[in-house]
Design a protein around this motif. Structure first.
Motif, PDB file in Angstrom:
ATOM      1  N   PRO A   1       0.821  -1.214   0.000  1.00  9.30           N
ATOM      2  CA  PRO A   1       0.000   0.000   0.000  1.00  9.30           C
ATOM      3  C   PRO A   1       0.850   1.256   0.000  1.00  9.30           C
ATOM      4  CG  PRO A   1       0.124  -0.881   2.220  1.00  9.30           C
ATOM      5  CD  PRO A   1       0.836  -1.866   1.334  1.00  9.30           C
ATOM      6  N   ASP A   2       0.183   2.369  -0.321  1.00  9.48           N
ATOM      7  CA  ASP A   2       0.887   3.619  -0.543  1.00  9.48           C
ATOM      8  C   ASP A   2       0.773   4.533   0.680  1.00  9.48           C
ATOM      9  OD1 ASP A   2       1.943   5.941  -1.441  1.00  9.48           O
ATOM     10  OD2 ASP A   2       0.484   6.282  -3.028  1.00  9.48           O
ATOM     11  N   ALA A   3       1.891   4.731   1.367  1.00  9.92           N
ATOM     12  CA  ALA A   3       1.865   5.562   2.578  1.00  9.92           C
ATOM     13  C   ALA A   3       1.538   7.018   2.260  1.00  9.92           C
ATOM     14  CB  ALA A   3       3.214   5.480   3.287  1.00  9.92           C
TER      15      ALA A   3
ATOM     16  N   ALA B   1      -4.382   9.022   0.333  1.00  6.47           N
ATOM     17  CA  ALA B   1      -5.349   9.505   1.330  1.00  6.47           C
ATOM     18  C   ALA B   1      -5.774   8.378   2.246  1.00  6.47           C
ATOM     19  CB  ALA B   1      -6.573  10.086   0.623  1.00  6.47           C
ATOM     20  N   SER B   2      -5.662   7.134   1.767  1.00  9.78           N
ATOM     21  CA  SER B   2      -6.231   6.016   2.518  1.00  9.78           C
ATOM     22  C   SER B   2      -5.523   5.663   3.824  1.00  9.78           C
ATOM     23  CB  SER B   2      -6.267   4.775   1.631  1.00  9.78           C
ATOM     24  OG  SER B   2      -7.089   4.993   0.525  1.00  9.78           O
ATOM     25  N   PRO B   3      -4.169   5.705   3.900  1.00 11.02           N
ATOM     26  CA  PRO B   3      -3.585   5.252   5.164  1.00 11.02           C
ATOM     27  C   PRO B   3      -3.826   6.236   6.313  1.00 11.02           C
ATOM     28  CG  PRO B   3      -1.922   5.427   3.444  1.00 11.02           C
ATOM     29  CD  PRO B   3      -3.178   6.049   2.930  1.00 11.02           C
TER      30      PRO B   3
ATOM     31  N   ARG C   1      -4.228  14.020  -8.056  1.00 12.26           N
ATOM     32  CA  ARG C   1      -2.948  14.334  -8.708  1.00 12.26           C
ATOM     33  C   ARG C   1      -2.891  13.749 -10.103  1.00 12.26           C
ATOM     34  NH1 ARG C   1       1.088  12.664  -3.936  1.00 12.26           N
ATOM     35  NH2 ARG C   1      -0.540  11.125  -3.700  1.00 12.26           N
ATOM     36  N   SER C   2      -3.745  12.765 -10.378  1.00  8.93           N
ATOM     37  CA  SER C   2      -3.759  12.146 -11.713  1.00  8.93           C
ATOM     38  C   SER C   2      -5.116  12.349 -12.370  1.00  8.93           C
ATOM     39  CB  SER C   2      -3.432  10.654 -11.597  1.00  8.93           C
ATOM     40  OG  SER C   2      -2.113  10.484 -11.157  1.00  8.93           O
ATOM     41  N   ARG C   3      -5.573  13.592 -12.342  1.00 14.11           N
ATOM     42  CA  ARG C   3      -6.868  13.914 -12.933  1.00 14.11           C
ATOM     43  C   ARG C   3      -6.935  13.500 -14.395  1.00 14.11           C
ATOM     44  NH1 ARG C   3      -9.738  18.121 -10.006  1.00 14.11           N
ATOM     45  NH2 ARG C   3      -8.402  18.738  -8.295  1.00 14.11           N
TER      46      ARG C   3
END
Ligand SMILES: Cc1cc2nc3c(=O)[nH]c(=O)nc-3n(C[C@H](O)[C@H](O)[C@H](O)COP(=O)(O)OP(=O)(O)OC[C@H]3O[C@@H](n4cnc5c(N)ncnc54)[C@H](O)[C@@H]3O)c2cc1C
Length: 389
Positions: free
Chosen positions: A64-66, A69-71, A227-229
């Motif tokens: 997962p990506d620290a 928004a999720s963590p 960020r990746s609209r």
């Protein structure tokens, strides 16, 4: 919330009870590419694996990506959405699925600390009735109940509340680590980390990476942040607003430790700022936040809290917590999340073929993520019903 028997096949061993591949006409597992490393991407990947598909997860960061928004520490799951029966029913379904996911992923991440929603008395009575009619359990508390049970909260004497004892707090970092850990051990799963996706062609199932390589599949999900609209379809990207939110992490005074250990997550929707608190759970501190400390921004930059926002939160909670002051604060932090304006953009958007994009909406997307993931997995397999989650 009342608990019911699991509705999806899970085993105590944590091994998936795979369903037969559901992609019409194929008879073979579909190759599904999931772009993103947050809760929506990872739970959708889990659902796709349970459906028997071959899954590739591609994340710009680690999986997962620290940095997503999720963590972070907590996400609150409460059933009550005042005057909104369908959201209340959905929150109860999400609650049951989170309980099942703890078993499937063999990780404790749902702390049932309870959830308290402070409301005017008539709204509290209606709110408790709404949760009960949706199949959950809730108690209406009067102003006298509140001051007796929670003397460490300073509530307006005219207010009541709805207490959901079975609701609670999701430990977000643990959820994501559990998903990624489980996925790593499944046959037919590939996690591609530190690879930004630059383009997605839903019709051909092709995902292009920044390093020039491509991932080919039968179906694609894009679950990225603002960020990746450019990866989101028109009509979605421009309605997505990025918000920066300040919050305070606190240590409660030792003489209040027992009282706080018995305190649920509290929402004060009636206060001018829309304050919220998460009690100390699972070794974390008291967390204080407020809609008043949320503002729209153009980009994700640093996570440092401006003293202006820290003081504004300290003032707001000084009115709500007797004895509270800057000495309680151990850290202030800014984080980011996206929401739709106008509200109500949570339906998956089509990218052509078996391609879909899902953009998280506001402060409820984590709690509802298991329902979103199930709905997305159905669509990716060609069995979803458009427009619903
Ligand atoms: C402080 C805070 C408190 C919150 N509280 C709650 C709460 O109580 N209840 C609740 O339900 N929700 C809450 N939320 C909101 C919730 O956490 C988010 O809406 C949710 O986590 C969004 O999940 P996601 O998977 O859609 O997106 P994210 O977690 O943002 O993940 C997006 C992923 O996409 C990846 N990505 C982006 N671009 C690319 C690319 N080009 N190529 C590959 N990968 C890419 C990113 O690296 C990231 O991994 C809160 C949010 C914050 C910040």
């Amino acid at each position: 919330m009342s608990t019911t028997a699991p509705t999806r096949p899970v085993r105590a061993s944590g091994r998936p009870a795979r369903r037969p591949p559901s992609r019409p006409g194929a008879g073979l597992p579909a190759r599904v590419t999931v772009v993103g490393g947050g809760v929506v991407a990872l739970l959708t990947a889990v659902e796709c694996v349970l459906d028997g598909h071959l899954v590739t997860v591609v994340g710009r960061g680690s999986v997962p990506d620290a940095g997503a928004a999720s963590p972070g520490r907590h996400r609150v799951l409460r059933a009550l959405h005042p005057a909104d029966p369908s959201a209340t029913r959905a929150a109860l379904r999400a609650h049951h699925r989170w309980v099942e996911l703890e078993e499937l992923l063999m990780t404790r991440f749902y702390e049932r600390a309870g959830a308290l929603t402070v409301l005017p008395p008539a709204a509290a009575a209606a709110g408790a009735a709404l949760v009960e009619s949706a199949g959950g359990t809730a108690r209406e508390l009067t102003a006298a109940d509140l001051s007796h049970r929670y003397p460490h909260l300073r509530l307006d004497g005219g207010l009541g509340a709805v207490l959901e004892e079975e609701a609670g707090v999701l430990l977000a970092g643990r959820v994501l680590a559990a998903c990624a850990g489980w996925l790593k051990w499944q046959r037919g799963v590939r996690l591609v980390e530190h690879r930004a996706v630059t383009a997605v062609d839903g019709a051909s199932g092709t995902v292009r990476l920044a390093d020039g390589r491509a991932v080919h599949g039968d179906a694609v999900l894009v679950a990225v942040d603002p960020r990746s609209r450019e990866l989101l379809p028109e009509g979605v990207a421009e309605r997505l607003t990025l918000y920066r939110q300040s919050l305070l992490h606190c240590r409660v005074p030792p003489h209040q430790a027992r009282a706080w250990a018995a305190t649920p997550a509290v929402a004060f929707p009636g206060t001018p700022g829309g304050a919220r608190l998460v009690p100390p759970v699972a070794g974390t501190g008291l967390k204080l936040s407020s809609a008043a400390a949320r503002r729209a921004v153009d980009e994700i930059t640093d996570h440092t809290t401006d003293p202006y926002w820290q003081r504004s939160l300290e003032r707001e909670f000084g009115d709500l917590l007797p004895g509270f002051g800057p000495a309680w604060v151990t850290a202030a932090e800014d984080s980011y999340h996206a929401a739709f304006a106008p509200a109500g953009g949570t339906a998956p958007a089509a990218l052509g073929g078996a391609g879909y994009a899902y953009a998280a909406d506001g402060g409820t997307s984590f709690a509802f993520a298991p329902l979103v993931a199930r709905s997305l997995a159905d669509r990716l397999a060609g069995v979803g019903s458009p427009g619903t989650l």
